[in-house]
Design a protein around this motif. Structure first.
Motif, short mmCIF file in Angstrom:
data_model
loop_
_atom_site.label_atom_id
_atom_site.label_comp_id
_atom_site.label_asym_id
_atom_site.label_seq_id
_atom_site.Cartn_x
_atom_site.Cartn_y
_atom_site.Cartn_z
N ARG A 235 18.52 -42.34 -0.24
CA ARG A 235 18.92 -40.87 -0.20
C ARG A 235 20.07 -40.80 0.97
O ARG A 235 21.00 -39.82 0.70
N GLU A 236 19.83 -41.24 2.26
CA GLU A 236 20.92 -41.18 3.06
C GLU A 236 22.27 -41.68 2.73
O GLU A 236 23.05 -41.18 2.92
N LEU A 237 22.20 -42.60 1.79
CA LEU A 237 23.57 -43.32 1.42
C LEU A 237 24.15 -42.08 0.59
O LEU A 237 25.29 -42.02 0.59
N ARG A 238 23.24 -41.76 -0.38
CA ARG A 238 23.81 -40.50 -1.37
C ARG A 238 24.41 -39.42 -0.55
O ARG A 238 25.32 -38.82 -0.81
N ASP A 239 23.72 -39.25 0.54
CA ASP A 239 23.91 -37.88 1.30
C ASP A 239 25.30 -38.19 2.05
O ASP A 239 26.17 -37.18 1.95
N GLU A 240 25.53 -39.34 2.51
CA GLU A 240 26.66 -39.64 2.98
C GLU A 240 28.03 -39.71 2.10
O GLU A 240 28.94 -39.24 2.49
N LEU A 241 27.68 -40.21 0.97
CA LEU A 241 28.71 -40.34 -0.20
C LEU A 241 28.89 -39.10 -0.60
O LEU A 241 30.14 -38.62 -0.91
N ALA A 242 28.17 -37.89 -0.67
CA ALA A 242 28.37 -36.77 -1.28
C ALA A 242 29.09 -35.91 -0.13
O ALA A 242 29.95 -35.07 -0.72
N ALA B 128 34.10 -33.33 -4.14
CA ALA B 128 34.33 -33.04 -5.59
C ALA B 128 33.31 -33.80 -6.48
O ALA B 128 33.22 -33.29 -7.63
N GLN B 129 32.63 -34.69 -6.28
CA GLN B 129 31.68 -35.30 -7.14
C GLN B 129 30.33 -34.89 -7.00
O GLN B 129 29.92 -34.38 -5.99
N ASP B 130 29.77 -34.66 -8.21
CA ASP B 130 28.25 -34.27 -8.11
C ASP B 130 27.25 -35.56 -8.48
O ASP B 130 27.05 -35.95 -9.15
N VAL C 281 35.53 -43.48 -8.00
CA VAL C 281 35.68 -41.81 -8.22
C VAL C 281 37.04 -41.47 -9.17
O VAL C 281 37.09 -40.36 -9.65
N GLU C 282 38.00 -42.40 -9.41
CA GLU C 282 39.22 -42.24 -9.76
C GLU C 282 38.94 -42.57 -11.48
O GLU C 282 40.01 -42.61 -12.20
#
Length: 252
Positions: free
Chosen positions: A201-208, A213-215, A171-172
């Motif tokens: 989807r569950e991994l994306r939700d966890e990371l979101a 700040a990330q879309d 993310v940097e």
């Protein structure tokens, strides 16, 4: 291009859209939230033009050389609407420059080293183009992170745990903008495909949640054999090749 082929591509597109709509309704989703990428990697420029006339506006290529050939071929037809291409296949580091600025989205950032290389090339390109463009917004390449959710040795991508460990550094990277995740499911096993898409989807939700700040809204999953399942499990981008272009591929 033979008119009967063009008509078949158009007919198949309508059937595909109906299946997406039905799958979205089963999941309580808006079908407009699902983008359809026509994977054109195995067809020629004429077939792409037939697909454009049928209504497709986004295409997927997996080799930079073929991407260039398609772009050059379409440029000879000034009566076509604007379309976009995405890079969906494994991207070699020595081919990055052939892709930057020519694709809307790179679906297949499969390692931290590749992410760093793409970001570095973007920043290098921006430095070279700096001259009198001080007021111009800097170019940033939109990417998806490829995750090998199923753990198959034949597939590339981060394992879920590798991605969790790599995210603070990813993310940097200022040359890329991470828009979400991508995966491929095991073939020929509907239940395994559903588990794969659900876990993505569950991994994306966890990371979101961990990186607000990330879309990270995009989930690129689902191909010709399993795209309705992917839509039911939250896919926002389905990558369809044979079901779009091959009249012999059976539409259920």
């Amino acid at each position: 291009m033979d008119k009967s082929y063009a008509d078949e591509v158009a007919r198949r597109r309508q059937a595909i859209l109906e299946r997406i709509e039905q799958a979205a309704e089963r999941a309580g989703r808006d079908p407009a939230d699902v983008r359809l990428v026509a994977v054109s990697k195995t067809v020629g420029v004429d077939e792409v033009i037939a697909a454009i006339h049928a209504g497709y506006r986004c295409f997927g290529e997996n080799r930079p050389q073929e991407l260039g050939r398609k772009l050059a071929g379409l440029a000879e037809h000034d009566d076509l609407p604007t379309v976009r291409f995405d890079m969906i296949g494994n991207l070699q580091k020595n081919k990055i420059n052939a892709v930057l600025g020519r694709v809307g989205l790179i679906h297949s950032i499969s390692s931290a080293h590749l992410a760093e290389a793409v970001s570095s090339r973007v920043l290098k390109h921006a430095g070279e183009e700096k001259a009198d463009t001080a007021m111009k917004a800097p170019f940033v390449q939109d990417v998806l992170l490829e995750v090998n959710v199923s753990g198959e040795e034949s597939k590339s991508g981060f394992s879920p745990d590798e991605l969790r460990r790599a995210m603070p550094d990813l993310v940097e990277l200022s040359g890329i903008r991470i828009r979400g995740l991508m995966t491929m499911a095991p073939r020929g096993d509907a239940e395994a495909a559903r588990r794969t898409f659900s876990e993505l989807r569950e991994l994306r939700d966890e990371l979101a949640a961990a990186y607000p700040a990330q879309d990270l809204g995009e989930l690129s999953c689902g191909m010709s054999e399993d795209f309705p399942i992917a839509v039911e499990e939250g896919s926002t981008v389905v990558r369809l090749g044979r079901v779009v272009f091959d009249p012999a591929f059976e539409l259920e």
